[in-house]
Design a protein around this motif. Sequence first.
Motif, PDB file in Angstrom:
ATOM      1  N   LEU A 124       0.914  -1.121  -0.086  1.00  0.00           N
ATOM      2  CA  LEU A 124       0.021   0.217  -0.192  1.00  0.00           C
ATOM      3  C   LEU A 124       0.901   1.193  -0.093  1.00  0.00           C
ATOM      4  N   SER A 125       1.908   1.263   0.785  1.00  0.00           N
ATOM      5  CA  SER A 125       2.813   2.348   0.654  1.00  0.00           C
ATOM      6  C   SER A 125       3.511   2.574  -0.491  1.00  0.00           C
ATOM      7  N   LEU A 171       1.442   7.053  -6.642  1.00  0.00           N
ATOM      8  CA  LEU A 171       0.226   7.982  -6.926  1.00  0.00           C
ATOM      9  C   LEU A 171       0.674   9.447  -6.572  1.00  0.00           C
ATOM     10  N   LEU A 172       1.467   9.639  -5.490  1.00  0.00           N
ATOM     11  CA  LEU A 172       1.857  10.969  -5.097  1.00  0.00           C
ATOM     12  C   LEU A 172       2.678  11.372  -6.310  1.00  0.00           C
ATOM     13  N   ASP A 173       3.841  10.631  -7.054  1.00  0.00           N
ATOM     14  CA  ASP A 173       4.653  10.697  -7.940  1.00  0.00           C
ATOM     15  C   ASP A 173       3.678  11.402  -9.259  1.00  0.00           C
ATOM     16  N   MET A 220      -6.839   6.898  -4.498  1.00  0.00           N
ATOM     17  CA  MET A 220      -6.281   5.534  -3.890  1.00  0.00           C
ATOM     18  C   MET A 220      -7.565   4.877  -3.230  1.00  0.00           C
ATOM     19  N   THR A 221      -7.848   3.796  -3.469  1.00  0.00           N
ATOM     20  CA  THR A 221      -8.985   3.234  -2.586  1.00  0.00           C
ATOM     21  C   THR A 221      -8.353   1.933  -1.987  1.00  0.00           C
ATOM     22  N   VAL A 238      -7.162  -7.558   1.928  1.00  0.00           N
ATOM     23  CA  VAL A 238      -7.224  -6.007   1.826  1.00  0.00           C
ATOM     24  C   VAL A 238      -6.818  -5.930   0.128  1.00  0.00           C
ATOM     25  N   GLU A 239      -7.746  -5.141  -0.318  1.00  0.00           N
ATOM     26  CA  GLU A 239      -7.671  -4.818  -1.803  1.00  0.00           C
ATOM     27  C   GLU A 239      -7.490  -3.516  -1.823  1.00  0.00           C
ATOM     28  N   SER A 240      -6.615  -3.091  -3.163  1.00  0.00           N
ATOM     29  CA  SER A 240      -6.600  -1.614  -3.154  1.00  0.00           C
ATOM     30  C   SER A 240      -6.605  -1.164  -4.780  1.00  0.00           C
ATOM     31  N   THR A 241      -7.077  -0.036  -5.116  1.00  0.00           N
ATOM     32  CA  THR A 241      -7.211   0.311  -6.504  1.00  0.00           C
ATOM     33  C   THR A 241      -6.695   1.706  -6.595  1.00  0.00           C
ATOM     34  N   VAL A 242      -5.642   2.094  -7.578  1.00  0.00           N
ATOM     35  CA  VAL A 242      -5.173   3.340  -7.736  1.00  0.00           C
ATOM     36  C   VAL A 242      -5.588   3.910  -9.085  1.00  0.00           C
TER      37      VAL A 242
END
Length: 121
Positions: A31-32, A38-40, A51-52, A73-77
């Motif tokens: 996640l980090s 995303l920040l870049d 980011m979700t 845990v799932e994430s989408t960017v």
Amino acid sequence: MTTNTETGEIQQAPVAAFLASHLNGRTDEELSAEFHQLLDAVRAHGKKGQMTITIVVEPPANGVDSAPMPIGVESTVKAPKPTPVKSLYFLDDDGQPVREDPRQMAIEFRNAPSTTDFKKA
């Protein structure tokens, strides 16, 4: 969630602590990394991104109260992308895109004669 027997206060485990320890810290690392990508991208393109993080909790197997609960845990960017470069086109009589204006009259060019004779002033 636990209850303090002396005060009756309900104590809840922090979500951040759960994410940090999930899969022995691998989830936190992933996640980090996604967050910094995303920040870049936002910094590079000057557009917003998103980011979700979704925590998926399934019921215990066969409805048994003491059975373990699967938690994932799932994430989408949604990172911003650069604005594509555009080029201008005109539509000809057939509706096809062309680079030169079909309504513009064409001018024929020819080479000027060359000479080595120069006027003296």
